[in-house]
Design a protein around this motif. Structure first.
Motif, PDB file in Angstrom:
ATOM      1  N   TYR A   1      -9.847   8.431 -13.717  1.00 36.99           N
ATOM      2  CA  TYR A   1      -9.262   8.192 -12.399  1.00 36.99           C
ATOM      3  C   TYR A   1     -10.309   7.575 -11.496  1.00 36.99           C
ATOM      4  CZ  TYR A   1      -5.309  11.079 -13.819  1.00 36.99           C
ATOM      5  OH  TYR A   1      -4.213  11.570 -14.479  1.00 36.99           O
ATOM      6  N   GLU A   2      -9.841   6.687 -10.617  1.00 35.58           N
ATOM      7  CA  GLU A   2     -10.711   6.050  -9.642  1.00 35.58           C
ATOM      8  C   GLU A   2     -10.004   6.040  -8.290  1.00 35.58           C
ATOM      9  OE1 GLU A   2     -12.565   2.783 -12.835  1.00 35.58           O
ATOM     10  OE2 GLU A   2     -11.552   2.096 -11.007  1.00 35.58           O
ATOM     11  N   LEU A   3     -10.773   5.954  -7.225  1.00 36.94           N
ATOM     12  CA  LEU A   3     -10.198   5.883  -5.887  1.00 36.94           C
ATOM     13  C   LEU A   3      -9.860   4.431  -5.567  1.00 36.94           C
ATOM     14  CD1 LEU A   3      -9.530   7.621  -3.369  1.00 36.94           C
ATOM     15  CD2 LEU A   3     -11.748   6.890  -2.437  1.00 36.94           C
ATOM     16  N   HIS A   4      -8.585   4.162  -5.291  1.00 41.27           N
ATOM     17  CA  HIS A   4      -8.137   2.811  -4.960  1.00 41.27           C
ATOM     18  C   HIS A   4      -7.184   2.865  -3.776  1.00 41.27           C
ATOM     19  CE1 HIS A   4      -9.589   0.364  -8.448  1.00 41.27           C
ATOM     20  NE2 HIS A   4      -9.670   1.560  -8.998  1.00 41.27           N
ATOM     21  N   ARG A   5      -7.070   1.744  -3.095  1.00 41.86           N
ATOM     22  CA  ARG A   5      -6.061   1.625  -2.038  1.00 41.86           C
ATOM     23  C   ARG A   5      -4.714   1.305  -2.677  1.00 41.86           C
ATOM     24  NH1 ARG A   5     -10.475  -1.180   1.294  1.00 41.86           N
ATOM     25  NH2 ARG A   5     -10.034  -2.925  -0.086  1.00 41.86           N
ATOM     26  N   VAL A   6      -3.697   1.998  -2.199  1.00 44.00           N
ATOM     27  CA  VAL A   6      -2.349   1.797  -2.721  1.00 44.00           C
ATOM     28  C   VAL A   6      -1.374   1.623  -1.562  1.00 44.00           C
ATOM     29  CG1 VAL A   6      -2.807   3.158  -4.803  1.00 44.00           C
ATOM     30  CG2 VAL A   6      -1.832   4.287  -2.792  1.00 44.00           C
ATOM     31  N   TRP A   7      -0.298   0.935  -1.859  1.00 43.39           N
ATOM     32  CA  TRP A   7       0.841   0.862  -0.943  1.00 43.39           C
ATOM     33  C   TRP A   7       1.748   2.052  -1.245  1.00 43.39           C
ATOM     34  CZ3 TRP A   7       1.019  -2.697   2.891  1.00 43.39           C
ATOM     35  CH2 TRP A   7       0.238  -3.856   2.756  1.00 43.39           C
ATOM     36  N   HIS A   8       2.077   2.818  -0.216  1.00 40.10           N
ATOM     37  CA  HIS A   8       2.990   3.946  -0.362  1.00 40.10           C
ATOM     38  C   HIS A   8       4.376   3.497   0.098  1.00 40.10           C
ATOM     39  CE1 HIS A   8       4.119   8.353   0.901  1.00 40.10           C
ATOM     40  NE2 HIS A   8       4.872   7.890  -0.084  1.00 40.10           N
ATOM     41  N   VAL A   9       5.321   3.490  -0.838  1.00 41.52           N
ATOM     42  CA  VAL A   9       6.702   3.092  -0.552  1.00 41.52           C
ATOM     43  C   VAL A   9       7.617   4.256  -0.904  1.00 41.52           C
ATOM     44  CG1 VAL A   9       8.571   1.502  -1.136  1.00 41.52           C
ATOM     45  CG2 VAL A   9       6.216   0.658  -1.006  1.00 41.52           C
ATOM     46  N   ARG A  10       8.536   4.569  -0.016  1.00 38.98           N
ATOM     47  CA  ARG A  10       9.488   5.660  -0.251  1.00 38.98           C
ATOM     48  C   ARG A  10      10.893   5.092  -0.427  1.00 38.98           C
ATOM     49  NH1 ARG A  10       8.258   9.803   3.663  1.00 38.98           N
ATOM     50  NH2 ARG A  10       6.851  10.498   1.989  1.00 38.98           N
ATOM     51  N   ALA A  11      11.531   5.475  -1.523  1.00 36.29           N
ATOM     52  CA  ALA A  11      12.906   5.062  -1.802  1.00 36.29           C
ATOM     53  C   ALA A  11      13.819   6.263  -1.637  1.00 36.29           C
ATOM     54  CB  ALA A  11      13.007   4.515  -3.224  1.00 36.29           C
ATOM     55  N   THR A  12      14.843   6.137  -0.806  1.00 40.49           N
ATOM     56  CA  THR A  12      15.834   7.193  -0.637  1.00 40.49           C
ATOM     57  C   THR A  12      17.206   6.635  -0.979  1.00 40.49           C
ATOM     58  OG1 THR A  12      15.981   6.669   1.731  1.00 40.49           O
ATOM     59  CG2 THR A  12      14.536   8.478   1.087  1.00 40.49           C
ATOM     60  N   LEU A  13      17.963   7.408  -1.723  1.00 41.48           N
ATOM     61  CA  LEU A  13      19.268   6.955  -2.202  1.00 41.48           C
ATOM     62  C   LEU A  13      20.202   6.681  -1.025  1.00 41.48           C
ATOM     63  CD1 LEU A  13      20.660   6.526  -4.970  1.00 41.48           C
ATOM     64  CD2 LEU A  13      21.569   8.850  -4.749  1.00 41.48           C
TER      65      LEU A  13
END
Length: 453
Positions: A340-352
């Motif tokens: 595992y490494e520390l990276h920047r990620v885009w957090h996207v939430r999907a709701t039905l």
């Protein structure tokens, strides 16, 4: 060609919340950031002043000792973990973990996360990077975000403004143009017993066909063929998919050759929460490749950017000196082999959406900024309870400038079982990049002709 070897000063790209909104191409002034403060694929060029370094071109040169077509050598094999996240310290690192990762650590005493130095290894061919820059001011969302306008290939939205744009970047990301791979899939029992289902996958982007014509089949992203080669009871069954761009206007075209019946039939269930191939009910069709298919059943919220410990540079999981028994363990894969490494990620939430149906009522996506690959996805059931946790153990195929996965794993917190897909340790010549494929090889008639038992 090395793209940028200089550290370019940049600030942190601000990511705001865009719930349920759809945006199109960006302005020329915004696009000018690509290749300057942003990589041409859209990631922040600079590091974070701490554990995340600047991007300096990625890993596009094989390490010493690598032989073309042979096993992939781990370029970081000499490194030791900086620390290990486990039950004793998970709360200390909770801000940089997903709820699903935390749940896995708390459930299993031996589920640990060895954290290593971060290496931003993502590299792409020059034409793919240049196309990303052109897409920034050209490609638009159409059909309420369910399709793409003016799109041919590469990342459509290197500077995303909405959650669905980030998801399209994952769906359309570069995976080598035309690839054949031989991989294994396992669905162990709670006690760890398993048998391997082996696939030969063919994945050919429309533009990578040898007989590509720009005006032919313009609504198709890629052609996909998956033949089961083992065990004997399933061998000979073949799935063929024409992956359409706008699957609401034109649903995914899918056919199955059933070796027992020796016939080809349409397969409309190969989408959304239809059952995954030979998965023993452990994944849905849209769990393949972490997430795939039409985005129309969900509302997509761009929560923002954050730093997360994600599986990265996971070459140990491809080591041919290991066998599957050493990787597949009760409850989860052998976490001692992970990185595992520390990276920047885009957090996207999907709701039905109201009135839509899917077994997952909510999904939280954590998508790597450098590769646009979904790295971690938390899945919630209709009661709002955390149900399944997906992790993609990424590698850079440094001889072909392709970021992809070593394996992807989907854990079921309720049953204690899981699915692991992409195992190659016991396979010969597992990946063939640059395969020569023509359109006629991806027709139902060709599927019928190729079917064997």
């Amino acid at each position: 060609m090395k793209l940028n070897k200089k550290l370019l000063a940049t600030g942190v790209l601000a990511a705001s919340v865009f719930a349920g909104q759809a945006y199109g191409a960006v302005s020329a002034d915004e696009a000018a950031k690509l290749g300057d403060s942003l990589t041409r694929m859209g990631a922040e060029m600079a590091g974070n002043g701490g554990d995340i370094p600047a991007w300096t071109g990625g890993l596009d040169t094989p390490p010493d000792g690598y032989k073309s077509g042979g096993a992939y050598i781990d370029p970081f094999s000499g490194e030791e973990p900086k620390f290990v996240i486990d039950q004793s310290n998970v709360d200390q690192y909770a801000d940089n973990l997903s709820p699903g990762q935390i749940a896995m650590i708390k459930r299993y005493d031996d589920y640990v996360m060895p954290v290593f130095e971060t290496h931003r290894t993502a590299a792409y061919p020059e034409p793919i990077q240049q196309q990303s820059v052109e897409n920034a001011t050209k490609v638009e969302l159409i059909k309420d975000g369910n399709g793409l306008g003016n799109y041919v290939e590469s990342v459509p939205f290197p500077i995303p403004k909405s959650g669905v744009e980030v998801i399209w970047n994952h769906i359309t990301r570069y995976r080598g143009g035309s690839v054949v791979r031989t991989i294994g899939q396992v669905t162990p029992t709670e006690g760890g017993a398993f048998s391997v289902v082996k696939f030969q996958d063919e994945f050919t982007w429309r533009t990578a066909l040898s007989d590509y014509e720009p005006g032919e089949d313009p609504n198709v992203l890629f052609y996909f063929k998956q033949a089961i080669t083992a065990p004997a009871r399933l061998a000979g069954n073949v799935l063929l998919v024409h992956e359409t761009i706008d699957q609401v206007a034109e649903p995914r075209r899918a056919w199955i050759y059933n070796a027992g019946q020796r016939r080809v039939r349409r397969a409309p269930q190969v989408s959304y929460d239809g059952p995954g191939t030979a998965s023993d009910g452990m994944r849905t069709s849209d769990n393949y490749d972490m997430y795939n298919g039409a985005p129309d059943r969900y509302n997509w919220e761009l929560v923002g950017k954050k730093e997360v410990y994600i599986p990265y540079n996971s070459y140990r999981l491809m080591n041919p000196d290991l066998n599957y028994d050493q990787i597949v363990k009760p409850g989860h894969i052998n976490q001692q082999l992970t990185r595992y490494e520390l990276h920047r990620v885009w957090h996207v939430r999907a709701t039905l959406k109201d009135g839509e149906r899917h077994v997952y009522a909510k999904r939280d996506f954590y998508i790597d900024e450098d590769t646009w690959q979904a790295s971690v996805i938390d899945h919630y059931d209709g009661r709002g309870e955390l149900w399944r946790v997906a992790e993609a153990h990424a590698v850079q195929f440094y001889d072909h400038d392709v970021p992809w996965y070593a394996i992807e794993v989907l854990y079921d917190l309720l049953s204690g079982r899981y699915l692991a897909l992409g195992l190659t340790n016991e396979e010969e010549n597992a990946y063939e990049f640059g395969a020569d494929r023509r359109f006629r090889e991806y027709t139902p008639a060709a599927l019928r002709r190729s079917g064997t038992r």
